[in-house]
Scaffold this active site. Structure first.
Site, PDB file in Angstrom:
ATOM      1  N   GLY A   1       0.810  -1.210   0.000  1.00 21.69           N
ATOM      2  CA  GLY A   1       0.000   0.000   0.000  1.00 21.69           C
ATOM      3  C   GLY A   1       0.843   1.259   0.000  1.00 21.69           C
ATOM      4  CB  SER A   2       3.020   2.658  -1.464  1.00 24.47           C
ATOM      5  OG  SER A   2       2.909   1.591  -2.396  1.00 24.47           O
ATOM      6  NE  ARG A   3       1.030  10.852  -3.212  1.00 20.73           N
ATOM      7  CZ  ARG A   3       0.854  11.897  -2.417  1.00 20.73           C
ATOM      8  NH1 ARG A   3       0.163  11.777  -1.307  1.00 20.73           N
ATOM      9  NH2 ARG A   3       1.382  13.056  -2.710  1.00 20.73           N
TER      10      ARG A   3
END
Length: 215
Positions: A181-183
């Site tokens: 989960g990240s960007r």
């Protein structure tokens, strides 16, 4: 530059093997609840670290998505290398997305900068300046430069960089990943125009994020 395996990202093998071995051990001793639990963890690890092949557009002047996920912002922000204002597209990856990141253009990695930091929700504004992140300055083979930043999120605790300064990248080629989960933020100059809108889902190496403006 380290080359990944096809199908499953190599960084996922320790998670998959350890959880699978644990499931086997608990099954042998008859602890079926824990065996089932670790079997589910094994499935999740394989799903999270999947690394499918992609068909990347070959037309000139295109910028493809560096990440799977959803476009959550398109706004002007200071470039992480020059500090000059540039248009930035932020792509949020949840735990169900493929987390292998791909180069948006044909080009060369001119600089890499790693910043240790916090692990707040990657969708929040301050994640781009407060969270652990790794920034890349890419020089496009078609001229000009762009910056790309991997940002760790609330659950993500490890950014993986597979390239070094001076490495050449093809459009759609794998360059790293972020765990759980990240960007990814992509900064473009005025010579490009966005082809996506906030809320759209994009696919790394396939979805066209932007194109070079006509002269």
């Amino acid at each position: 530059m380290r080359q990944p395996s096809i199908g499953i990202a190599p960084e996922g093998f320790p998670f998959i093997f350890l959880s699978a071995f644990s499931a086997l051990v608990f099954a042998v001793i008859g602890c079926w609840f824990m065996a089932t639990l670790f079997l589910l963890v094994t499935w999740f690890s394989g799903h999270f670290f999947r690394d499918p092949e992609r068909v990347t557009p070959t037309a000139p002047g295109l910028v493809t998505s560096p990440a799977d996920g959803r476009v959550i912002k398109i706004e002007t922000r200071p470039d992480p290398f020059s500090g000059e204002p540039r248009s930035c597209c932020s792509i949020f990856m949840n735990v169900c997305n493929v987390h292998v990141n791909r180069s948006p253009v044909w080009g060369t990695v001119k600089a890499i900068a790693y910043y240790p930091g916090a692990f707040v929700n990657a969708a929040r504004d301050k994640a781009s300046t407060d969270n652990e992140r790794c920034a890349y300055l890419l020089e496009s083979a078609e001229g000009g430069s762009m910056s790309m930043v991997q940002i760790a999120g609330l659950i993500a605790r490890r950014i993986v960089c597979r390239v070094e300064e001076g490495d050449g990248l093809k459009r759609g080629e794998r360059f790293g990943l972020i765990r759980f989960g990240s960007r990814v933020d992509l900064y473009l100059g005025e010579d490009y125009e966005w082809k996506v809108r906030v809320g759209e889902k994009v696919v790394a190496g396939e979805s066209v994020l932007a194109s070079r403006k006509s002269a």
